[in-house]
Motif scaffolding. Sequence first.
Motif, PDB file in Angstrom:
ATOM      1  N   ASP A 109      78.040 -58.817 -12.126  1.00 19.89           N
ATOM      2  CA  ASP A 109      79.080 -59.796 -12.434  1.00 19.89           C
ATOM      3  C   ASP A 109      78.874 -61.065 -11.618  1.00 19.89           C
ATOM      4  O   ASP A 109      78.385 -61.020 -10.483  1.00 19.89           O
ATOM      5  CB  ASP A 109      80.469 -59.228 -12.119  1.00 19.89           C
ATOM      6  CG  ASP A 109      80.853 -58.084 -13.031  1.00 19.89           C
ATOM      7  OD1 ASP A 109      80.337 -58.019 -14.161  1.00 19.89           O
ATOM      8  OD2 ASP A 109      81.663 -57.238 -12.600  1.00 19.89           O
ATOM      9  N   ALA A 110      79.309 -62.186 -12.173  1.00 20.47           N
ATOM     10  CA  ALA A 110      79.180 -63.469 -11.475  1.00 20.47           C
ATOM     11  C   ALA A 110      79.867 -63.453 -10.115  1.00 20.47           C
ATOM     12  O   ALA A 110      79.398 -64.085  -9.165  1.00 20.47           O
ATOM     13  CB  ALA A 110      79.750 -64.599 -12.346  1.00 20.47           C
ATOM     14  N   ALA A 111      80.960 -62.707 -10.014  1.00 22.70           N
ATOM     15  CA  ALA A 111      81.707 -62.647  -8.758  1.00 22.70           C
ATOM     16  C   ALA A 111      80.901 -61.994  -7.640  1.00 22.70           C
ATOM     17  O   ALA A 111      81.232 -62.143  -6.465  1.00 22.70           O
ATOM     18  CB  ALA A 111      83.014 -61.888  -8.955  1.00 22.70           C
ATOM     19  N   GLN A 112      79.831 -61.285  -7.995  1.00 17.40           N
ATOM     20  CA  GLN A 112      78.998 -60.607  -7.002  1.00 17.40           C
ATOM     21  C   GLN A 112      77.592 -61.200  -6.938  1.00 17.40           C
ATOM     22  O   GLN A 112      76.617 -60.499  -6.639  1.00 17.40           O
ATOM     23  CB  GLN A 112      78.923 -59.112  -7.322  1.00 17.40           C
ATOM     24  CG  GLN A 112      80.205 -58.367  -7.050  1.00 17.40           C
ATOM     25  CD  GLN A 112      80.615 -58.464  -5.578  1.00 17.40           C
ATOM     26  OE1 GLN A 112      79.813 -58.225  -4.692  1.00 17.40           O
ATOM     27  NE2 GLN A 112      81.856 -58.845  -5.322  1.00 17.40           N
ATOM     28  N   ALA A 113      77.509 -62.507  -7.189  1.00 18.89           N
ATOM     29  CA  ALA A 113      76.200 -63.162  -7.194  1.00 18.89           C
ATOM     30  C   ALA A 113      76.249 -64.474  -6.442  1.00 18.89           C
ATOM     31  O   ALA A 113      77.302 -65.108  -6.309  1.00 18.89           O
ATOM     32  CB  ALA A 113      75.726 -63.399  -8.629  1.00 18.89           C
ATOM     33  N   VAL A 114      75.086 -64.879  -5.946  1.00 17.08           N
ATOM     34  CA  VAL A 114      74.981 -66.143  -5.224  1.00 17.08           C
ATOM     35  C   VAL A 114      73.686 -66.833  -5.625  1.00 17.08           C
ATOM     36  O   VAL A 114      72.656 -66.185  -5.809  1.00 17.08           O
ATOM     37  CB  VAL A 114      75.041 -65.932  -3.689  1.00 17.08           C
ATOM     38  CG1 VAL A 114      73.911 -65.049  -3.205  1.00 17.08           C
ATOM     39  CG2 VAL A 114      75.012 -67.263  -2.951  1.00 17.08           C
ATOM     40  N   MET A 115      73.758 -68.145  -5.798  1.00 17.82           N
ATOM     41  CA  MET A 115      72.587 -68.978  -6.082  1.00 17.82           C
ATOM     42  C   MET A 115      72.219 -69.734  -4.810  1.00 17.82           C
ATOM     43  O   MET A 115      73.084 -70.358  -4.178  1.00 17.82           O
ATOM     44  CB  MET A 115      72.909 -69.970  -7.211  1.00 17.82           C
ATOM     45  CG  MET A 115      71.794 -70.957  -7.519  1.00 17.82           C
ATOM     46  SD  MET A 115      70.364 -70.144  -8.286  1.00 17.82           S
ATOM     47  CE  MET A 115      69.027 -71.225  -7.718  1.00 17.82           C
ATOM     48  N   ILE A 116      70.934 -69.685  -4.436  1.00 14.92           N
ATOM     49  CA  ILE A 116      70.467 -70.345  -3.221  1.00 14.92           C
ATOM     50  C   ILE A 116      69.435 -71.395  -3.598  1.00 14.92           C
ATOM     51  O   ILE A 116      68.427 -71.082  -4.250  1.00 14.92           O
ATOM     52  CB  ILE A 116      69.847 -69.328  -2.245  1.00 14.92           C
ATOM     53  CG1 ILE A 116      70.878 -68.259  -1.870  1.00 14.92           C
ATOM     54  CG2 ILE A 116      69.328 -70.034  -0.991  1.00 14.92           C
ATOM     55  CD1 ILE A 116      70.328 -67.139  -1.017  1.00 14.92           C
ATOM     56  N   GLY A 117      69.690 -72.658  -3.206  1.00 11.67           N
ATOM     57  CA  GLY A 117      68.758 -73.714  -3.564  1.00 11.67           C
ATOM     58  C   GLY A 117      68.872 -74.926  -2.675  1.00 11.67           C
ATOM     59  O   GLY A 117      69.794 -75.045  -1.869  1.00 11.67           O
ATOM     60  N   ASP A 118      67.922 -75.830  -2.860  1.00 12.17           N
ATOM     61  CA  ASP A 118      67.851 -77.013  -1.994  1.00 12.17           C
ATOM     62  C   ASP A 118      68.266 -78.292  -2.679  1.00 12.17           C
ATOM     63  O   ASP A 118      68.301 -79.341  -2.038  1.00 12.17           O
ATOM     64  CB  ASP A 118      66.407 -77.193  -1.485  1.00 12.17           C
ATOM     65  CG  ASP A 118      65.469 -77.645  -2.597  1.00 12.17           C
ATOM     66  OD1 ASP A 118      64.840 -78.715  -2.457  1.00 12.17           O
ATOM     67  OD2 ASP A 118      65.359 -76.939  -3.617  1.00 12.17           O
ATOM     68  N   THR A 119      68.570 -78.244  -3.980  1.00 11.84           N
ATOM     69  CA  THR A 119      68.929 -79.472  -4.690  1.00 11.84           C
ATOM     70  C   THR A 119      70.327 -79.382  -5.287  1.00 11.84           C
ATOM     71  O   THR A 119      70.874 -78.295  -5.491  1.00 11.84           O
ATOM     72  CB  THR A 119      67.937 -79.781  -5.832  1.00 11.84           C
ATOM     73  OG1 THR A 119      68.127 -78.832  -6.897  1.00 11.84           O
ATOM     74  CG2 THR A 119      66.502 -79.746  -5.345  1.00 11.84           C
TER      75      THR A 119
ATOM     76  N   ILE B 224      74.685 -71.271  -1.998  1.00  5.21           N
ATOM     77  CA  ILE B 224      74.249 -71.600  -0.646  1.00  5.21           C
ATOM     78  C   ILE B 224      73.197 -72.692  -0.747  1.00  5.21           C
ATOM     79  O   ILE B 224      72.171 -72.513  -1.418  1.00  5.21           O
ATOM     80  CB  ILE B 224      73.652 -70.376   0.081  1.00  5.21           C
ATOM     81  CG1 ILE B 224      74.709 -69.276   0.249  1.00  5.21           C
ATOM     82  CG2 ILE B 224      73.100 -70.785   1.446  1.00  5.21           C
ATOM     83  CD1 ILE B 224      74.160 -67.979   0.820  1.00  5.21           C
ATOM     84  N   GLY B 225      73.452 -73.824  -0.105  1.00  3.04           N
ATOM     85  CA  GLY B 225      72.462 -74.886  -0.042  1.00  3.04           C
ATOM     86  C   GLY B 225      71.611 -74.719   1.194  1.00  3.04           C
ATOM     87  O   GLY B 225      72.095 -74.256   2.229  1.00  3.04           O
ATOM     88  N   VAL B 226      70.331 -75.072   1.101  1.00  2.00           N
ATOM     89  CA  VAL B 226      69.443 -74.970   2.259  1.00  2.00           C
ATOM     90  C   VAL B 226      69.100 -76.360   2.767  1.00  2.00           C
ATOM     91  O   VAL B 226      68.876 -77.285   1.988  1.00  2.00           O
ATOM     92  CB  VAL B 226      68.168 -74.162   1.945  1.00  2.00           C
ATOM     93  CG1 VAL B 226      68.539 -72.777   1.425  1.00  2.00           C
ATOM     94  CG2 VAL B 226      67.272 -74.876   0.951  1.00  2.00           C
ATOM     95  N   ALA B 227      69.058 -76.491   4.091  1.00  2.00           N
ATOM     96  CA  ALA B 227      68.918 -77.804   4.713  1.00  2.00           C
ATOM     97  C   ALA B 227      67.479 -78.264   4.835  1.00  2.00           C
ATOM     98  O   ALA B 227      67.231 -79.407   5.219  1.00  2.00           O
ATOM     99  CB  ALA B 227      69.567 -77.775   6.107  1.00  2.00           C
ATOM    100  N   TRP B 228      66.509 -77.382   4.517  1.00  2.00           N
ATOM    101  CA  TRP B 228      65.102 -77.729   4.738  1.00  2.00           C
ATOM    102  C   TRP B 228      64.410 -78.258   3.480  1.00  2.00           C
ATOM    103  O   TRP B 228      63.206 -78.509   3.495  1.00  2.00           O
ATOM    104  CB  TRP B 228      64.339 -76.516   5.256  1.00  2.00           C
ATOM    105  CG  TRP B 228      64.513 -75.282   4.413  1.00  2.00           C
ATOM    106  CD1 TRP B 228      63.859 -74.959   3.253  1.00  2.00           C
ATOM    107  CD2 TRP B 228      65.411 -74.196   4.675  1.00  2.00           C
ATOM    108  NE1 TRP B 228      64.288 -73.767   2.760  1.00  2.00           N
ATOM    109  CE2 TRP B 228      65.236 -73.264   3.631  1.00  2.00           C
ATOM    110  CE3 TRP B 228      66.331 -73.920   5.685  1.00  2.00           C
ATOM    111  CZ2 TRP B 228      65.965 -72.079   3.562  1.00  2.00           C
ATOM    112  CZ3 TRP B 228      67.056 -72.743   5.621  1.00  2.00           C
ATOM    113  CH2 TRP B 228      66.872 -71.835   4.573  1.00  2.00           C
ATOM    114  N   GLY B 229      65.159 -78.431   2.400  1.00  2.00           N
ATOM    115  CA  GLY B 229      64.542 -78.821   1.140  1.00  2.00           C
ATOM    116  C   GLY B 229      64.546 -80.308   0.856  1.00  2.00           C
ATOM    117  O   GLY B 229      64.462 -81.129   1.766  1.00  2.00           O
TER     118      GLY B 229
END
Length: 226
Positions: free
Chosen positions: A164-174, A189-194
């Motif tokens: 389910d969407a409620a149990q998912a996370v997208m991690i990216g730099d843009t 979650i955004g990443v600061a190194w991108g």
Amino acid sequence: MGDLRLVIFDVDGTLVDSQGTIVLAMNAGLKHAGLAPLSREKILSIVGLSLPEAAELLVPGGTPQQHADLAEGYRRAYRLEREAAGPTKSSPLYPGALETLTTLNGQPETLLGVATGKSKRGLDILIASYGLEKHFVTLQAADFHPSKPSPSMVLQALDEAGVDAAQAVMIGDTTYDIEMGCAAGVKTIGVAWGYHAVEDLLASGAHKIATEFAQIPSLIDELLGA
């Protein structure tokens, strides 16, 4: 299936630092289209988009033929650079990426996926070069979806993983990654190194910011529950 959670990673600028190859290939594509080279900053601003959308943003007002020639030149130059340097040198993993993927993959409740603007062929080559084939249960690439920030890739990943969407996370730099995740109803979650600024990631709706890879497992726990 309700106890499972899905962690989806972007690739370029998130897992691997491919900026050198991307800038080189994009300027080769511009040259192939008879256009002037662009700055590294300008080129990196479109990383994450599918190639046709990237071409249109980089060359606003360009003709369809120019956009097609740019894309063709980019693909050829990227492939040649990858073949010359090898996948792991043209797209090196960020420090801590492999360790974090291994940690997450070792959690029985955590499934891993990818959502990238890369082609499926390029993605498969990269994953195989690092021996990560068994880490990911779902791989979403540009060939089969509208460009980010459409939620299509994330929605398909959720469907394939049975989460389910409620149990998912997208991690990216843009911002495209963050907007895509938000549109699909998952945490982000955004990443600061991108390649995009942290303030832009936050403005796009990022729920958390990671400044190093080692923080990601605990940030996931905060968002989805340990």
